[in-house]
Design an enzyme around this catalytic site. Structure first.
Site, short mmCIF file in Angstrom:
data_model
loop_
_atom_site.label_atom_id
_atom_site.label_comp_id
_atom_site.label_asym_id
_atom_site.label_seq_id
_atom_site.Cartn_x
_atom_site.Cartn_y
_atom_site.Cartn_z
N LYS A 9 0.82 -1.22 0.00
CA LYS A 9 0.00 0.00 0.00
C LYS A 9 0.86 1.28 0.00
CE LYS A 9 -3.92 -2.25 2.36
NZ LYS A 9 -5.00 -2.05 3.36
N TYR A 49 -12.32 -3.02 -3.31
CA TYR A 49 -12.93 -2.99 -1.98
C TYR A 49 -14.46 -3.09 -2.03
CZ TYR A 49 -8.41 -1.94 0.14
OH TYR A 49 -7.12 -2.00 0.60
N ASN A 112 -2.16 -0.01 6.86
CA ASN A 112 -1.61 -1.28 7.37
C ASN A 112 -0.68 -1.99 6.39
OD1 ASN A 112 -3.55 -2.14 5.58
ND2 ASN A 112 -4.62 -3.50 7.00
N HIS A 115 -2.09 -5.47 1.50
CA HIS A 115 -3.37 -6.16 1.31
C HIS A 115 -3.05 -7.50 0.70
CE1 HIS A 115 -7.41 -7.15 -0.04
NE2 HIS A 115 -6.86 -7.52 -1.18
N GLU A 126 -9.83 -10.22 -7.52
CA GLU A 126 -8.93 -9.09 -7.30
C GLU A 126 -7.76 -9.02 -8.29
OE1 GLU A 126 -7.71 -9.57 -3.22
OE2 GLU A 126 -9.70 -9.05 -2.44
P1 CMP Z 1 -7.16 -4.93 3.50
O1 CMP Z 1 -6.47 -6.23 3.67
O2 CMP Z 1 -6.64 -4.01 2.45
O3 CMP Z 1 -8.70 -5.22 3.21
C1 CMP Z 1 -9.74 -4.37 3.61
C2 CMP Z 1 -9.23 -3.22 4.42
O4 CMP Z 1 -10.22 -2.54 5.15
C3 CMP Z 1 -8.29 -3.73 5.48
O5 CMP Z 1 -7.10 -4.15 4.88
C4 CMP Z 1 -8.18 -2.54 6.38
O6 CMP Z 1 -7.17 -1.63 5.97
C5 CMP Z 1 -9.53 -1.90 6.21
N1 CMP Z 1 -10.33 -2.03 7.41
C6 CMP Z 1 -10.86 -3.13 7.94
N2 CMP Z 1 -11.56 -2.84 9.06
C7 CMP Z 1 -11.45 -1.49 9.23
C8 CMP Z 1 -11.95 -0.58 10.19
N3 CMP Z 1 -12.70 -1.00 11.23
N4 CMP Z 1 -11.65 0.73 10.04
C9 CMP Z 1 -10.91 1.15 9.01
N5 CMP Z 1 -10.40 0.32 8.05
C10 CMP Z 1 -10.68 -0.98 8.17
#
Ligand code: CMP
Length: 136
Positions: A9, A49, A112, A115, A126
């Site tokens: 990311k 998403y 984070n 993904h 995806e």
């Molecule tokens: P990712 O693996 O990219 O897939 C979906 C993303 O949604 C996840 O990582 C997080 O970055 C995001 N995500 C999931 N839960 C929350 C939350 N409660 N608040 C904000 N972002 C979230």
């Protein structure tokens, strides 16, 4: 051989840890078979998403993933989907096991670092967003 789809990311690209993250995977016998650096277009981010469309954090999620360059890749190896999920750690870096990518490079639940597809079905939906149907 099993395959999975991973995105490094914008936060991790900004921290200049692309190489370190890719080497986590390579050290764990996951082979990089496709690799691309790009800025994600908004419609592609919305498709990525789409399962979160109704969640309160959806628009922030799309905003964040389109905020800067990403690195997308396809990794190949036995049990790739499950193993990559283990190597990256829990979605929230604060809850991620130490030694995982998110524990090391993530900031919070949204910012984070990486993904990864969570199932075969997610992978099939995806991966073509970035690499097209030719990968199958
Ligand atoms: P990712 O693996 O990219 O897939 C979906 C993303 O949604 C996840 O990582 C997080 O970055 C995001 N995500 C999931 N839960 C929350 C939350 N409660 N608040 C904000 N972002 C979230």
């Amino acid at each position: 051989m099993d395959k999975t789809f991973v995105i490094i990311k914008p936060d991790a690209v900004g921290k200049a840890v692309i190489g370190e993250i890719l080497s986590f995977f390579e050290r764990n016998d996951l082979r990089i078979i496709e690799l691309r650096m790009l800025n994600m277009e908004r419609p592609d981010a919305e498709e990525l998403y789409s399962v979160h469309r109704d969640k309160p954090f959806y628009s922030d999620l799309v905003e964040f993933i389109t905020s800067g360059p990403i690195v997308a890749c396809i990794l190949e190896g036995e049990g790739a989907i499950e193993r990559v999920r283990e190597i990256i750690g829990a979605t929230d870096p604060k809850k991620a096991r130490s030694g995982t990518i998110r524990a090391k490079f993530g900031t919070d639940i949204q910012v984070n670092a990486v993904h990864a597809s969570d199932s075969e079905e997610s992978y099939r939906r995806e991966a073509p967003i970035i690499f097209g149907d030719r990968i199958f």
